[in-house]
Scaffold this motif. Structure first.
Motif, short mmCIF file in Angstrom:
data_model
loop_
_atom_site.label_atom_id
_atom_site.label_comp_id
_atom_site.label_asym_id
_atom_site.label_seq_id
_atom_site.Cartn_x
_atom_site.Cartn_y
_atom_site.Cartn_z
N PHE A 14 0.81 -1.22 0.00
CA PHE A 14 0.00 0.00 0.00
C PHE A 14 0.85 1.27 0.00
CE2 PHE A 14 -2.15 3.39 2.46
CZ PHE A 14 -3.06 3.74 1.49
N PHE A 15 1.64 1.47 1.05
CA PHE A 15 2.40 2.72 1.15
C PHE A 15 3.42 2.84 0.02
CE2 PHE A 15 0.88 2.25 5.52
CZ PHE A 15 0.35 3.51 5.74
N GLY A 16 4.04 1.73 -0.35
CA GLY A 16 4.98 1.76 -1.46
C GLY A 16 4.30 2.12 -2.77
N THR A 17 3.12 1.55 -3.01
CA THR A 17 2.38 1.85 -4.23
C THR A 17 1.92 3.29 -4.25
OG1 THR A 17 1.59 -0.45 -4.35
CG2 THR A 17 0.37 1.19 -5.61
N LEU A 18 1.41 3.79 -3.12
CA LEU A 18 0.95 5.18 -3.04
C LEU A 18 2.12 6.14 -3.22
CD1 LEU A 18 -1.35 7.15 -2.62
CD2 LEU A 18 -1.09 6.87 -0.14
N LEU A 19 3.26 5.82 -2.63
CA LEU A 19 4.46 6.66 -2.79
C LEU A 19 4.89 6.70 -4.25
CD1 LEU A 19 6.81 8.31 -1.65
CD2 LEU A 19 8.00 6.17 -1.19
N ASN A 20 4.88 5.56 -4.92
CA ASN A 20 5.26 5.52 -6.34
C ASN A 20 4.28 6.32 -7.19
OD1 ASN A 20 7.46 3.89 -5.82
ND2 ASN A 20 6.39 1.98 -6.28
N THR A 21 2.99 6.26 -6.85
CA THR A 21 1.98 7.01 -7.60
C THR A 21 2.20 8.51 -7.43
OG1 THR A 21 0.39 5.22 -7.27
CG2 THR A 21 -0.49 7.35 -7.95
N TYR A 22 2.45 8.93 -6.19
CA TYR A 22 2.73 10.36 -5.95
C TYR A 22 4.02 10.78 -6.66
CZ TYR A 22 4.52 14.59 -3.95
OH TYR A 22 5.06 15.83 -3.83
N SER A 23 5.04 9.94 -6.59
CA SER A 23 6.33 10.28 -7.21
C SER A 23 6.17 10.44 -8.72
CB SER A 23 7.37 9.19 -6.90
OG SER A 23 7.60 9.10 -5.51
N PHE A 24 5.35 9.58 -9.34
CA PHE A 24 5.07 9.70 -10.76
C PHE A 24 4.41 11.04 -11.06
CE2 PHE A 24 2.07 9.34 -14.25
CZ PHE A 24 2.84 8.78 -15.27
N PHE A 25 3.40 11.38 -10.27
CA PHE A 25 2.71 12.66 -10.44
C PHE A 25 3.67 13.83 -10.28
CE2 PHE A 25 0.84 16.29 -8.21
CZ PHE A 25 -0.11 16.71 -9.14
N ALA A 26 4.45 13.81 -9.19
CA ALA A 26 5.34 14.93 -8.89
C ALA A 26 6.41 15.10 -9.97
CB ALA A 26 6.00 14.72 -7.53
N LEU A 27 6.95 13.99 -10.46
CA LEU A 27 8.00 14.06 -11.47
C LEU A 27 7.52 14.79 -12.72
CD1 LEU A 27 10.76 13.20 -12.68
CD2 LEU A 27 9.65 11.07 -13.38
N TYR A 28 6.38 14.36 -13.27
CA TYR A 28 5.92 14.95 -14.52
C TYR A 28 5.25 16.32 -14.31
CZ TYR A 28 7.27 10.65 -16.75
OH TYR A 28 8.02 9.61 -17.21
N ALA A 29 4.65 16.53 -13.15
CA ALA A 29 4.10 17.85 -12.85
C ALA A 29 5.21 18.89 -12.78
CB ALA A 29 3.32 17.81 -11.54
N ASN A 30 6.35 18.52 -12.21
CA ASN A 30 7.48 19.45 -12.15
C ASN A 30 8.07 19.69 -13.53
OD1 ASN A 30 7.40 19.89 -9.37
ND2 ASN A 30 8.64 18.08 -8.93
N ILE A 31 8.14 18.65 -14.36
CA ILE A 31 8.68 18.80 -15.71
C ILE A 31 7.80 19.75 -16.53
CG2 ILE A 31 9.03 17.60 -17.91
CD1 ILE A 31 9.96 15.17 -16.29
N ASP A 32 6.47 19.59 -16.41
CA ASP A 32 5.54 20.39 -17.19
C ASP A 32 5.16 21.70 -16.52
OD1 ASP A 32 5.38 18.61 -19.32
OD2 ASP A 32 3.82 17.42 -18.38
N GLY A 33 5.64 21.92 -15.28
CA GLY A 33 5.31 23.14 -14.57
C GLY A 33 3.85 23.22 -14.16
N PHE A 34 3.23 22.05 -13.91
CA PHE A 34 1.82 22.05 -13.52
C PHE A 34 1.66 22.48 -12.06
CE2 PHE A 34 -1.59 19.79 -11.27
CZ PHE A 34 -2.69 20.26 -11.96
N VAL A 35 0.75 23.43 -11.83
CA VAL A 35 0.37 23.83 -10.48
C VAL A 35 -1.15 23.81 -10.42
CG1 VAL A 35 0.40 25.67 -8.75
CG2 VAL A 35 2.40 25.28 -10.20
N MET A 36 -1.69 23.14 -9.43
CA MET A 36 -3.14 23.01 -9.32
C MET A 36 -3.79 24.38 -9.12
SD MET A 36 -5.52 20.77 -9.41
CE MET A 36 -7.19 20.39 -8.85
N ASP A 37 -4.73 24.69 -10.00
CA ASP A 37 -5.49 25.94 -9.91
C ASP A 37 -6.95 25.57 -9.71
OD1 ASP A 37 -6.69 28.39 -10.07
OD2 ASP A 37 -5.92 28.92 -12.06
N GLU A 38 -7.39 25.60 -8.45
CA GLU A 38 -8.74 25.14 -8.13
C GLU A 38 -9.83 26.08 -8.62
OE1 GLU A 38 -7.71 24.78 -3.99
OE2 GLU A 38 -8.01 22.62 -4.09
#
Length: 265
Positions: A14-38
């Motif tokens: 569980f925690f390993g899978t969730l960490l990998n999912t967040y890491s995937f999101f963070a990696l590409y969000a940083n590359i693309d400069g994505f910032v959540m705009d609610e």
């Protein structure tokens, strides 16, 4: 009862899978400069079937976990969250959407459409991670706090600059998220459930016959008991074909001469 091996398994599964999912999101969000705009979210019509499906599953999870907490059943809540993260968010949504995150913008004519598609994918995955952090906070307080702060620190910084309302500094100061009924699509959830089960069966057939997934097959024969079943499959048939590397689906019924019925008393 306490089992150290059980702790290690939960950490890995569980925690390993969730960490990998967040890491995937963070990696590409940083590359693309994505910032959540609610305040400027992507329109629903720009979301894919996979986006709408995972958001529907997320609302169903909120209902299930809230009921479990209300009934003082933290184990049921934990298993529901783990099932969502492992089986749906990581193994299905993220895995099938990877190309949307890493696909480059090829030309100026494609920038607008591609940006909308990427933005919808980022917003959907962000929402799933955020709600997961809130739902798990009562029973996994430290990891949920770490995840929440990572997801919201840049939003708070931007809010200070723009002098807009701040998000809470801690997940434990937020209200438990409530299900948004408008996002629940039971028909789509059922269709995607069929797709997951069909893909699993095809993969097992490939494995039993030692046919690797990278080898394309002409078609799969799908038994159809009634028309409603076929109607549920058709919205997700492209996902099935891509996942199992097959060119077409052929629906067969009792008149085909292929199906053999057996009765087991």
């Amino acid at each position: 009862k306490f089992d150290f091996d059980g702790i290690i398994e939960v950490q890995r599964r569980f925690f390993g899978t969730l960490l990998n999912t967040y890491s995937f999101f963070a990696l590409y969000a940083n590359i693309d400069g994505f910032v959540m705009d609610e305040m400027n979210l992507t329109a629903d019509r720009q979301k894919t079937n996979l986006d709408r499906w995972i958001l529907s599953k997320l609302q169903s999870l909120v209902i299930e976990v809230t009921k479990a907490f209300d009934d003082y059943e933290p184990t049921k809540a934990a298993r529901a969250i783990q099932g969502f993260v492992n089986d749906h968010l990581s193994n299905w949504y993220v895995r099938l959407n990877r190309k949307r995150f890493w696909k480059p913008q090829e030309s100026s004519a494609q920038v607008a459409a591609l940006s909308d598609d990427k933005k919808a994918a980022y917003e959907t995955l962000y929402e799933c991670l955020m709600v997961t952090a809130q739902l798990m906070a009562p029973i996994a307080p430290f990891f949920s706090e770490w995840l929440y702060k990572n997801l919201t620190d840049n939003i708070r910084q931007q809010a200070l600059i723009n002098k807009t309302p701040l998000r809470h500094a801690s997940v434990h100061l937020t209200d438990l998220t409530k299900a948004e009924e408008r996002f629940i699509d039971s028909d789509l959830e059922q269709s995607m459930d069929y797709a997951q089960r069909i893909c699993s069966l095809v993969h097992s057939i490939r494995k039993n016959n030692k046919i690797k997934v990278r080898i394309p097959l002409q078609k799969i024969l799908l038994p159809v008991i009634d028309q409603s079943f076929a109607d549920r499959i058709k919205p997700v048939d492209s996902i099935i074909l891509a996942e199992v590397n097959v060119k077409s689906i052929e629906y067969i019924d009792d008149t085909s001469g292929i199906l053999v019925r057996k009765v087991k008393p």
